[in-house]
Design a protein around this motif. Sequence first.
Motif, PDB file in Angstrom:
ATOM      1  N   PRO A 620      43.280  41.451  36.871  1.00 57.75           N
ATOM      2  CA  PRO A 620      42.058  42.270  36.887  1.00 57.75           C
ATOM      3  C   PRO A 620      41.025  41.812  37.896  1.00 57.75           C
ATOM      4  CG  PRO A 620      42.752  41.835  34.626  1.00 57.75           C
ATOM      5  CD  PRO A 620      43.640  40.999  35.505  1.00 57.75           C
ATOM      6  N   ILE A 621      40.926  40.504  38.138  1.00 62.44           N
ATOM      7  CA  ILE A 621      39.898  40.020  39.052  1.00 62.44           C
ATOM      8  C   ILE A 621      40.128  40.522  40.477  1.00 62.44           C
ATOM      9  CG2 ILE A 621      41.021  37.844  39.720  1.00 62.44           C
ATOM     10  CD1 ILE A 621      38.222  36.540  39.339  1.00 62.44           C
ATOM     11  N   THR A 622      41.385  40.814  40.824  1.00 60.56           N
ATOM     12  CA  THR A 622      41.690  41.315  42.162  1.00 60.56           C
ATOM     13  C   THR A 622      41.110  42.704  42.377  1.00 60.56           C
ATOM     14  OG1 THR A 622      43.736  40.023  42.200  1.00 60.56           O
ATOM     15  CG2 THR A 622      43.583  41.850  43.759  1.00 60.56           C
ATOM     16  N   HIS A 623      40.998  43.468  41.300  1.00 60.96           N
ATOM     17  CA  HIS A 623      40.542  44.856  41.414  1.00 60.96           C
ATOM     18  C   HIS A 623      39.222  45.078  40.691  1.00 60.96           C
ATOM     19  CE1 HIS A 623      44.493  45.830  43.083  1.00 60.96           C
ATOM     20  NE2 HIS A 623      45.029  45.150  42.078  1.00 60.96           N
ATOM     21  N   VAL A 624      38.404  44.032  40.614  1.00 56.30           N
ATOM     22  CA  VAL A 624      37.138  44.155  39.901  1.00 56.30           C
ATOM     23  C   VAL A 624      36.228  45.195  40.541  1.00 56.30           C
ATOM     24  CG1 VAL A 624      35.927  42.360  41.185  1.00 56.30           C
ATOM     25  CG2 VAL A 624      35.344  42.771  38.787  1.00 56.30           C
ATOM     26  N   ASP A 625      36.474  45.513  41.819  1.00 56.58           N
ATOM     27  CA  ASP A 625      35.675  46.548  42.478  1.00 56.58           C
ATOM     28  C   ASP A 625      35.889  47.921  41.847  1.00 56.58           C
ATOM     29  OD1 ASP A 625      38.352  46.204  43.695  1.00 56.58           O
ATOM     30  OD2 ASP A 625      37.775  47.920  44.920  1.00 56.58           O
ATOM     31  N   ALA A 653      32.622  37.523  39.469  1.00 58.84           N
ATOM     32  CA  ALA A 653      33.038  38.489  40.487  1.00 58.84           C
ATOM     33  C   ALA A 653      32.414  39.859  40.239  1.00 58.84           C
ATOM     34  CB  ALA A 653      34.562  38.592  40.500  1.00 58.84           C
ATOM     35  N   ALA A 654      32.339  40.259  38.971  1.00 55.77           N
ATOM     36  CA  ALA A 654      31.761  41.569  38.655  1.00 55.77           C
ATOM     37  C   ALA A 654      30.268  41.598  38.957  1.00 55.77           C
ATOM     38  CB  ALA A 654      32.020  41.899  37.187  1.00 55.77           C
ATOM     39  N   ARG A 655      29.586  40.523  38.622  1.00 57.85           N
ATOM     40  CA  ARG A 655      28.148  40.487  38.876  1.00 57.85           C
ATOM     41  C   ARG A 655      27.844  40.489  40.370  1.00 57.85           C
ATOM     42  NH1 ARG A 655      26.485  36.050  34.237  1.00 57.85           N
ATOM     43  NH2 ARG A 655      26.385  37.527  32.480  1.00 57.85           N
TER      44      ARG A 655
END
Length: 709
Positions: A620-625, A653-655
Amino acid sequence: CELPGDPAANTVPARFERCDMFRSVSRLYQPLALIAASTLLTAAAACAEREAIDETGVEYTVNFLGRDIDLELYFQDFPYGAWNADFEAGLLFYRNVTPDGTWLMVQDLEVGVGVLDPAAGRRVTDIDLSTRNLWGMKYDSIRGDMIVQADERNDEVMNLYRLSLDNGALEKLTDVPYIYGWSFSKDGSRIGYIARYGDTEPYRSCLTLLDLGTGVSTEVLCEKGAEHRLVWTAVNFRPDDSGVVVRLNREGHRRHGTLAYVDLENPEFDLLLPDGVERQSLGSYEKGWLDEDRFVYVSDETGFGNLYIYDLSSRTSRPLTAVEENAWFTLLEVDSRRLILQVLDRPHENVLQVLDLESGALLGERTMDSNLGVIGFDDRDQFVVSQTSASSPFQGNEMRIVLEDGEATFAFAPKVRLPAEYLATIQQCDVERVEYPTFDIDPATGEPRMLHAFLYTPKSVRPNREARLAVITSFYGGGNSFSTGTQIYCEAGIAWLSPSVRGSFGFGKEFAALNDGDLGGDEIVDLFYGARFLEEKLGLDPKQIGVAGGSHGGYATMRALTFPPETNGRNESYALGFGMSHAGFSNIVSFYDATNIPDWIILEAGDPETEQEKLLDRSPITHVDRLDSPILLTHGSNDNRVGVTESRAFVEAARALEKPVTYVEFEGQGHGISGLGNQVNYYQTRFDFLEDVVCGVEGEHVKECVDGD
């Protein structure tokens, strides 16, 4: 809830204690305690004010969109659970959850005397079980104490301890980083256990013997990254204690299991079953020795778990059962006749069957609309069992198997009953067993694959349609068991769909293997189809439908809200309205480097050493955008199963991209969160988050959007 390779442990109280824990944390989040770290709490100011709770005077009322919900009725009207009947000790153990902590209780196990009073038990120890994990216990018949497998700080550093039944003293017997499994020798003088050392794969794992007289542990046989590896296995002693049977996994792969015999005088792994056969549910029964050479084991090599007899002298095995659906077994003896209790574990019912062990003949059966769990049994005709279903709460019964004229019948008598006023309080959902189609074709029918689910809808539906929400369990759903957590959400007016997406257990090995190597792939598409089902069934908009889960389900929640449509070439997407993730991992590669279950990652996702690019794409972190809907992440700071850094990294990463993320960290908690006093904070935090979802505002309560009911 099952421990791979230890079928006996999966039919005795330890399994059901684990089920209580895993279901509450991974599926329905109850009971959880919230101990928020102030530097990481980003919920509303009103929620922040609730962090400090007086443990002696808990304010139990929470609020969601104008509805006050009294959690004391759920938590304290019947504060007992995790039942464990030990017939050898003649004792019944259970837990008492209080505002001051969670306590282990005990009272004499008397059968045939009617319903027991849990309040009449005594506290075994002053150790607060909300501050540590206790994964199971067995009676030491020689010394009259209990041996327990536990940690000390909710961090899953699991060791063995002696618990005195006289004064509650706890004596540490082992000092290793982790114990996979353990068992008594047949004469009771020793314990065999599998110790694991190291922080990352390959681990060093050792078959170890603990002399209960001297307290000395001796390593018998160790391996580190070997072709066949020691993992979650019982140590099944031969009747004369000259050797043991253990489970091994080839290359650490969970589905490539085999059994091995170890001669304790000349220790080496002597493989007993053909290698290369795919087996996951595999293991021998500790009390399943028929003589010095023959023992009973379970294997799912045919697609479903079945029992077999293995003969060490001839190196041969033969099947005892031939079920073609999910089942579990217990071995017993009635009137000197060896029998098998075979339970067909269907999504909506259990079928109890008694078989003759040698011939396999069916001697009797009974169908129940509830889910049967063994709290304890005496290896003969007497059981204490739990019964529950998606719509009916727990009840404990005495069960006897009566053999007369070659026919077996079942007799039930009440043992534990919940107060009537409590039952009226906690049944807030209308429950419906449903099926919904997903995207692919079921090869068995040639028709669209149908997924089993339970749909929980509030008895008191909100009149304002815009204020209605529905949550989908992102993984570990579909179980036919009652959850007060779901009932709390129903009282708040929130519907819940609990589906068995592909990869779930209970529908055979092939269905469970559909997500092997495809973590975050088609299982997520199954959730999207569940959301479409809810749109039509409940008349909701996508913004009103969310997903929630813990551990694997926490990952699946993050993944569902960041899912690339091109995954597996499906071109699938769904604009979910929100997500709630507990103890999820956001980066499969970093999770593999730090977790204590790397074999699970290899099975479910792939090998990070050879498939790193794929695993990063499934993270998920790869596509957090792609995160556009609000998500709430929660995690325990002491989690050794899924490190807290997994949630922290996703939040950071989201923030950085100014995405709608809220984070609460539970200080001092592990993979599961416990402690009664802060459960109120937990639910209010969730309800605050969901209220913001409905109202479209973060960080404050907007009462104008409340429908006034």
